[in-house]
Write a protein that holds these residues in place. Structure first.
Motif, PDB file in Angstrom:
ATOM      1  N   LEU A 248     -10.277 -20.321  -4.136  1.00 45.01           N
ATOM      2  CA  LEU A 248     -10.857 -21.043  -5.368  1.00 45.01           C
ATOM      3  C   LEU A 248      -9.877 -21.258  -6.348  1.00 45.01           C
ATOM      4  N   THR A 249      -8.837 -20.361  -6.475  1.00 40.76           N
ATOM      5  CA  THR A 249      -7.655 -20.642  -7.207  1.00 40.76           C
ATOM      6  C   THR A 249      -6.764 -21.681  -6.800  1.00 40.76           C
ATOM      7  N   GLN A 250      -6.754 -22.054  -5.593  1.00 40.94           N
ATOM      8  CA  GLN A 250      -6.008 -22.623  -4.851  1.00 40.94           C
ATOM      9  C   GLN A 250      -6.308 -24.158  -4.776  1.00 40.94           C
ATOM     10  N   VAL A 251      -7.474 -24.401  -5.485  1.00 42.00           N
ATOM     11  CA  VAL A 251      -7.939 -25.750  -5.335  1.00 42.00           C
ATOM     12  C   VAL A 251      -7.160 -26.919  -6.103  1.00 42.00           C
ATOM     13  N   PHE A 252      -6.327 -26.330  -7.194  1.00 44.43           N
ATOM     14  CA  PHE A 252      -5.517 -27.195  -7.912  1.00 44.43           C
ATOM     15  C   PHE A 252      -4.350 -27.747  -7.028  1.00 44.43           C
ATOM     16  N   ASP A 253      -3.791 -26.682  -6.096  1.00 39.01           N
ATOM     17  CA  ASP A 253      -2.891 -26.929  -4.981  1.00 39.01           C
ATOM     18  C   ASP A 253      -3.452 -28.069  -4.037  1.00 39.01           C
ATOM     19  N   LYS A 254      -4.644 -27.870  -3.876  1.00 34.00           N
ATOM     20  CA  LYS A 254      -5.189 -28.914  -2.709  1.00 34.00           C
ATOM     21  C   LYS A 254      -5.459 -30.324  -3.305  1.00 34.00           C
ATOM     22  N   VAL A 256      -3.741 -31.569  -6.304  1.00 31.85           N
ATOM     23  CA  VAL A 256      -2.696 -32.047  -6.777  1.00 31.85           C
ATOM     24  C   VAL A 256      -1.371 -31.740  -6.080  1.00 31.85           C
ATOM     25  N   THR A 257      -0.973 -30.327  -5.827  1.00 31.40           N
ATOM     26  CA  THR A 257       0.315 -30.019  -5.224  1.00 31.40           C
ATOM     27  C   THR A 257       0.550 -30.434  -3.741  1.00 31.40           C
ATOM     28  N   GLN A 258      -0.560 -30.276  -3.068  1.00 29.51           N
ATOM     29  CA  GLN A 258      -0.172 -30.669  -1.670  1.00 29.51           C
ATOM     30  C   GLN A 258      -0.324 -32.408  -1.674  1.00 29.51           C
ATOM     31  N   VAL A 259      -0.800 -32.854  -2.429  1.00 23.96           N
ATOM     32  CA  VAL A 259      -0.775 -34.464  -2.537  1.00 23.96           C
ATOM     33  C   VAL A 259       0.636 -34.958  -2.806  1.00 23.96           C
ATOM     34  N   LEU A 260       1.378 -34.084  -3.762  1.00 20.29           N
ATOM     35  CA  LEU A 260       2.819 -34.398  -4.139  1.00 20.29           C
ATOM     36  C   LEU A 260       3.695 -33.825  -3.222  1.00 20.29           C
ATOM     37  N   SER A 261       3.446 -32.795  -2.347  1.00 20.35           N
ATOM     38  CA  SER A 261       4.337 -32.029  -1.978  1.00 20.35           C
ATOM     39  C   SER A 261       4.933 -32.962  -0.597  1.00 20.35           C
ATOM     40  N   PRO A 262       4.203 -33.519   0.241  1.00 22.32           N
ATOM     41  CA  PRO A 262       4.836 -34.340   1.289  1.00 22.32           C
ATOM     42  C   PRO A 262       5.443 -35.485   1.045  1.00 22.32           C
ATOM     43  N   VAL A 263       5.353 -35.822  -0.359  1.00 29.14           N
ATOM     44  CA  VAL A 263       6.097 -36.889  -0.813  1.00 29.14           C
ATOM     45  C   VAL A 263       7.391 -36.759  -1.857  1.00 29.14           C
ATOM     46  N   ILE A 264       7.468 -35.232  -2.065  1.00 25.73           N
ATOM     47  CA  ILE A 264       8.260 -35.171  -3.262  1.00 25.73           C
ATOM     48  C   ILE A 264       9.805 -35.060  -2.349  1.00 25.73           C
ATOM     49  N   MET A 265      10.102 -34.309  -1.215  1.00 26.38           N
ATOM     50  CA  MET A 265      11.142 -34.349  -0.581  1.00 26.38           C
ATOM     51  C   MET A 265      11.817 -35.606  -0.427  1.00 26.38           C
ATOM     52  N   PRO A 266      11.182 -36.597   0.568  1.00 31.92           N
ATOM     53  CA  PRO A 266      11.824 -37.598   0.572  1.00 31.92           C
ATOM     54  C   PRO A 266      11.993 -38.483  -0.570  1.00 31.92           C
ATOM     55  N   ALA A 267      11.249 -38.434  -1.596  1.00 33.32           N
ATOM     56  CA  ALA A 267      11.353 -39.246  -2.904  1.00 33.32           C
ATOM     57  C   ALA A 267      12.782 -38.571  -3.698  1.00 33.32           C
TER      58      ALA A 267
END
Length: 489
Positions: A248-254, A256-267
């Motif tokens: 439940l507390t990891q819903v934010f990760d799912k 927002v964070t997991q949306v951005l994480s795959p894009v962050i490193m290549p960007a």
């Protein structure tokens, strides 16, 4: 619309569709499986996650994404090393299933570990191809493949749970989903030559992977350690309760964070190649992440009771204080998704390992001691350990990006004001709804409206940079849609 914005859009679709499936499946399984059954599944999944993190990052996604000039031999060698390590790990885990079940004093855990080991044989295929798609910013392909795989996981898990497969239902569901994901990616890529055995340039790949893999293993083990400690010291029902609270507390990760994480490193790598100022990029990103994460976590903490009632049912209400404690501790993790990509980009991946080795062992000792006191004590320990870990990571990043603590604090000032305004709205709403004994769905809706309005008011009052980013993204989306209409009238 820029390639980064388009990638974030596709990544958001991927993660939100996966989150919707996760919410629905968890709600169904919470009514079909007991906390003890969830606990057995959580422990088996934790063991597999720690091992898979080792070989996936030892020669996997991060290397393929950050490599400036990627050759065919690099891809083939990465896959070969990953496959060899994963096969060896799968066989070792299969052999150790019996001793591990004795360690946790749960004979039925043996079968769960044996079946879960099958995932290790599938992940090299999906991990390698996913990394190539991420490098090429092809997040639309990944979204489709992940969505289909998620539907397989959901369907198999629920069907088997109804058929009384108990804790084995989500385990078999995970295996089926990983098999479908690997198959979909292979069919889409149609580049079977990338799977050809090779050991060219293995020294460079292994050199990078020693640090990258160590960072991943240490952090994954830390994240799953509370469940393992609770399984050994208390019981599997405690593990089940803690794992649902964590979910439940990891819903934010799912969201927002997991949306951005795959894009962050290549960007970030692309920005570095173009000569961009990584210090300003990092501090700008910190502002944007904190103003979203902080109000969201406060909302979940305040509204934990109606959320649990609606999502998991009344039998899980005892996790409400656990959720609230974890939410408070997680406020410190607003910039966690930036740490590793920035270290990799500046060529200081070993600093990521050093910072983890400084902050995580003391944190593990605190969690281990708290495990003897119960689930709530473990959750309360997060209020001490997570801010400490964040402070160590920011210290090391500050040395590399040349920003001072005062600059970091100033970057968070407006976000703090927005969070205070948003929090006052949701607290007032929660107080009124509890006094009137409103239904959980009404309480959530009123609280959501209150926090959204107050959050937006805070953005306007402070002139937060997120307003500009939202405006720019909206313009890009409108222009993209208008361009499509012009091409296809």
């Amino acid at each position: 619309m820029s390639s980064v914005q388009r990638s974030i859009l596709f990544s958001a679709f991927d993660r939100y569709a996966s989150l919707l499936l996760f919410v629905v499946v968890t709600a169904v399984l919470a009514r079909l499986l007991s906390p003890s059954e969830f606990g057995i599944y959580a422990v088996a999944n934790a063991i597999i996650s720690v091992i898979s993190a080792c070989f996936q990052e030892f020669a996997g996604a991060s290397y393929l994404v950050q490599k400036r000039e990627l050759t065919r031999a690099n891809v083939q060698t990465t896959f070969t090393i990953t496959m060899v390590i994963s096969a060896a790990a799968a066989m070792a885990l299969f052999a150790l299933a019996q001793p591990l079940s004795h360690l946790f004093e749960m004979p039925s855990l043996k079968r769960g570990i044996e079946v879960s080991a099958l995932n290790l044989l599938l992940l090299p295929f999906s991990g390698t191809i996913s990394a190539l798609f991420r490098r090429e910013m092809e997040f639309g392909v990944l979204a489709i493949c992940n969505l289909i795989a998620g539907m397989v996981v959901a369907t198999v898990s629920v069907v088997l749970a109804v058929a009384d497969f108990s804790y084995m239902a989500p385990i078999w569901g995970g295996v089926a989903g990983n098999a479908m994901l690997a198959l979909m990616l292979l069919m889409w890529r149609r580049d079977f030559g990338a799977m050809r055995p090779s050991l060219l340039d293995c020294r460079e790949i292994v050199g990078f992977g020693l640090y990258s893999g160590a960072v991943s293993v240490v952090n994954v083990f830390y994240g799953l350690a509370p469940q393992l400690f609770l399984a050994k010291i208390l019981d599997f029902a405690s593990v089940g309760l803690y794992s649902r609270a964590t979910a439940l507390t990891q819903v934010f990760d799912k969201l927002v964070t997991q949306v951005l994480s795959p894009v962050i490193m290549p960007a970030v790598v692309a920005r570095s190649k173009a000569g961009g100022d990584l210090k300003s990029v990092y501090l700008d990103a910190v502002q944007l992440l904190s103003v979203v994460q902080w109000p969201f976590m406060i909302f979940v903490a305040v509204m934990a009771r109606p959320i649990v009632l609606l999502w998991l049912g009344p039998t899980w209400l005892e996790i409400v204080p656990v959720v609230r404690l974890l939410c408070v501790g997680s406020l410190a993790l607003f910039a966690a998704c930036l740490t590793y990509p920035v270290f990799v980009t500046v060529g200081r991946v070993h600093d990521a390992l050093i910072s983890s080795l400084i902050s995580l062992p003391p944190s593990l000792l605190v969690i281990f001691g708290a495990s003897f006191l119960g689930v709530e004590a473990v959750a309360a320990s997060a209020i001490l350990t997570l801010p400490f870990q964040a402070a160590v990571a920011v210290y090391f990043l500050g040395r590399q990006l040349n920003f001072r603590p005062g600059e970091f604090a100033r970057a968070l000032l407006k976000s703090g004001i927005v969070t205070a305004i948003a929090s006052s709205g949701v607290i007032i709403s929660a107080t009124l709804t509890e006094a009137e004994s409103l239904a959980p769905v009404v309480a959530l809706m009123s609280g959501g409206v209150a926090v959204a309005l107050c959050w937006w008011l805070g953005l306007v009052i402070t002139g937060h940079p997120l307003l500009h980013e939202l405006h720019r993204a909206a313009i890009g989306l409108v222009e993209s849609l208008q361009g499509r209409r012009a091409r296809y009238p």
